[in-house]
Scaffold this active site. Structure first.
Site, PDB file in Angstrom:
ATOM      1  N   GLY A  18       0.820  -1.199   0.000  1.00 27.55           N
ATOM      2  CA  GLY A  18       0.000   0.000   0.000  1.00 27.55           C
ATOM      3  C   GLY A  18       0.856   1.252   0.000  1.00 27.55           C
ATOM      4  CG  ASP A 133      13.066  -7.673   0.769  1.00 28.58           C
ATOM      5  OD1 ASP A 133      13.906  -7.835  -0.147  1.00 28.58           O
ATOM      6  OD2 ASP A 133      11.979  -7.108   0.606  1.00 28.58           O
TER       7      ASP A 133
END
Length: 644
Positions: A18, A133
């Site tokens: 988002g 990540d």
């Protein structure tokens, strides 16, 4: 957002799940409640893109991990339109934004940034969390007195270790076991294996990219997989040997051959900082030039804005920018004024210079008006401290009074008189560009006035009307400037060694507070740029640099230089910076250097002159010299010439 304690100021990013917004905290969750100077980031987590399990997992990691180099989750915010994580706001954006700038760091600054990142990573590893990540997009930056500080974010695919503190490899067989960024993934990650050493490998890729401006391996996802598993690492000679050893060890193919922990890698970096081979290059600006592309086209990012980069546009542009610059003197000899310069201010129509009790006014080239012979000299009743330009005239600031000068008669008209108040800081002021609104700071008070023009036999006088007053609790007065016709900015800059800061507060021209932001660094000279709500500022401490500060929402870009600028000006074609030795740097509107030359030593001030000219002022003990220059700057291929 209605019935929320947060007011969204603007969109600052797009996350995997988002959008990310910058928001200001209200004193109370009411629509008209006062905004504080506290900024937060609202990270949207849509139900469609982020299942509840993913939402709860990232929330758990952020609440569990409390470290200065890890983004903190402050609260949850549920509204009728969505759900948000309320997190620390980082005004520097992501490390990816920084890497897209033109050579944005010094070597020691880059190494310090990596060491701080490793400190946060080691904290997470010791609590049994592997990030999985690590990449520039997931590292946020805050600005302090010593430069950038990183904050690790986005734990959306992080994994918990079955045994806290273990260094063994763990495997997770699931559909998203190898989700991540292939450019930064350790070889074992392609098989669903992970451990703290997997994160260390990603930091090694990031360190290489900081140093060289490109990653060691590239290509399609398939090419990257093969390269991480098989390709031998090639290290350029530009990297000092002690630093090469650290990069090689962090990028070993086998996890057992890498650093055993993030703290071990950080310690190795701390030790080489004192190595002579690294120390002598400490102030060199990185990334270093890639030998394979030296003399070829510049990186696409060099044509992009420092505040916002369009990746698609960057990939399409291929403009060579090889700076060449020269100048010629408009006047063969400098103009000598009889006292040291107090102010040099330029508008589209006039150039103003203040020396002692005198204000000199020139018409800009091509703007000759029917005002008599130029320049003209105006003798003021007191010594002049500053000039505030407006259309059809200017305000002149002395220690305790503010005067209006209009272009029809140039006769001083006193607008504000502090009377009995003493000291050089008794009065600060700003006037809007049309000369219709005035804001004045006096000890303990901020005053807002309207200025109405009255026609008289001698020309035009200004009638002053008090609109509003606000109390000031600070012990010193702010610098003031109008951001546009409706908003005025007050700036308090504190260079206290242990807690440097700069506070920006925005008001309407009628005195209504709009909002405020705070920087954890002290900014001295500030200039308004043509970009809306954007300032160019020179830090008062730390390494030589300038800051490009967008206030609403707050975004900061930092541009390092070899020497500290002591004066600057903003023109419609770019910026000009000068150091104490008179070295002049010319930058375009994106902050990319397009020229440099030697000018007068110890420049006191710089101002635009005509379309592409400059006026540079240099003071001596008894007088000041004004040098009028015409610039000639060209950019190869684009052939956009700036020539007087």
């Amino acid at each position: 957002m209605q019935n929320s304690k947060y007011r969204i100021l603007g969109l600052v990013g797009q996350g995997q799940f988002g959008q990310v917004f910058c928001a200001s905290v209200r004193e109370a969750p009411a629509k008209d409640s006062r905004l504080t100077s506290q900024l937060v980031a609202l990270k949207e987590l849509s139900h469609q893109k982020a299942p509840t399990s993913e939402f709860l997992r990232e929330l758990w990691f952020l609440i569990t991990l409390q470290h200065p180099n890890i983004v903190t989750c402050r609260a949850l915010e549920h509204t009728a339109t969505g759900r948000y994580l309320v997190m620390d706001y980082c005004e520097g954006g992501t490390l990816r934004n920084l890497l897209k700038q033109d050579r944005p760091l010094r070597l020691l600054e880059g190494l310090q940034l990596v060491m701080e990142l490793l400190a946060g990573l080691d904290y997470a590893h010791r609590r049994g969390v592997v990030h999985c990540d690590i990449k520039p997009e997931n590292i946020l930056l805050t600005l302090g007195a010593k430069g950038w500080s990183p904050r690790l974010s986005d734990f959306g695919i992080a994994r918990r270790l079955p045994e806290i503190g273990t260094t063994r490899l763990h495997q997770e067989i699931s559909p998203d076991a190898t989700v991540g960024s292939p450019a930064y993934m350790a070889p074992e990650r392609f098989y669903g294996l992970y451990s703290p050493m997997s994160d260390i490998y990603a930091v090694g890729i990031l360190l290489f990219e900081l140093l060289m401006g490109y990653r060691p391996f590239g290509g399609t996802p398939g090419d990257l997989r093969w390269a991480h598993l098989n390709q031998r690492l090639q290290l350029p000679d530009a990297i000092p040997e002690p630093l090469q050893a650290i990069v090689k060890k962090s990028l070993e193919k086998l996890p057992a051959r890498r650093f055993a922990s993030a703290s071990q890698m950080a310690q190795a970096l701390r030790l080489i900082v004192y190595d002579p081979a690294v120390r002598q290059l400490g102030d060199c600006i990185i990334p270093w030039e890639n030998p394979a592309t030296k003399g070829a086209k510049s990186r696409p990012s060099e044509t992009e804005s420092l505040l916002e980069v369009d990746e698609e546009k960057a990939s399409q542009q291929a403009i060579n920018l090889f700076p060449t610059a020269s100048y010629c003197l408009s006047q063969p000899k400098p103009l000598i004024l009889s006292a040291p310069l107090a102010a040099l201010i330029a508008t589209e129509t006039y150039l103003y210079a203040a020396v002692g009790t005198e204000v000199k006014v020139w018409c800009q080239p091509g703007k000759q008006l029917v005002t008599g012979e130029m320049p003209i000299s105006i003798i003021m009743p007191e010594v002049v401290r500053g000039i505030l330009p407006a259309s059809h005239g200017c305000c002149v600031l002395t220690s305790q009074k503010l005067y209006w000068l209009n272009e029809q008669s140039w006769q001083p008209q006193c607008l504000v008189d502090m009377g009995f108040r003493q000291g050089p800081d008794a009065l600060k002021a700003a006037v809007d560009s049309h000369g219709r609104w005035l804001t004045v700071a006096v000890p303990g008070e901020l005053r807002f006035y309207s200025l109405a023009a009255n026609s008289t036999a001698g020309g035009r006088e200004q009638a002053l009307k008090l609109i509003a007053t606000l109390p000031l609790s600070e012990h010193y007065l702010p610098e003031l400037m109008f951001l546009d016709r409706r908003h005025v900015l007050a700036v308090w800059s504190d260079n206290e060694p242990k807690n440097p800061q700069t506070i920006f507060r925005v008001y309407t021209r009628r005195g209504t507070p709009v909002g405020s932001v705070r920087l954890a660094t002290s900014v001295g000279q500030m200039l308004l740029t043509p970009e809306p709500y954007t300032l160019l500022g020179i830090p008062q401490s730390g390494k030589a640099a300038v800051l490009l500060m967008k206030l609403w929402p707050l975004k900061v870009a930092r541009i390092p230089f070899e020497s500290l600028p002591v004066s600057a000006c903003v023109a419609n074609w770019g910026w000009v910076l000068a150091d104490v030795e008179g070295q002049i740097l010319v930058l375009n509107t994106q902050g990319i250097q397009v020229g440099n030359f030697s000018g007068p030593v110890a420049p006191r001030a710089i101002a635009p002159w005509g379309q592409t000219g400059l006026v540079i002022a240099a003071n001596t003990e008894e007088e000041s010299h004004l040098h009028f220059l015409d610039l000639d700057i060209e950019q190869s291929n684009s052939r956009s010439s700036i020539k007087g």
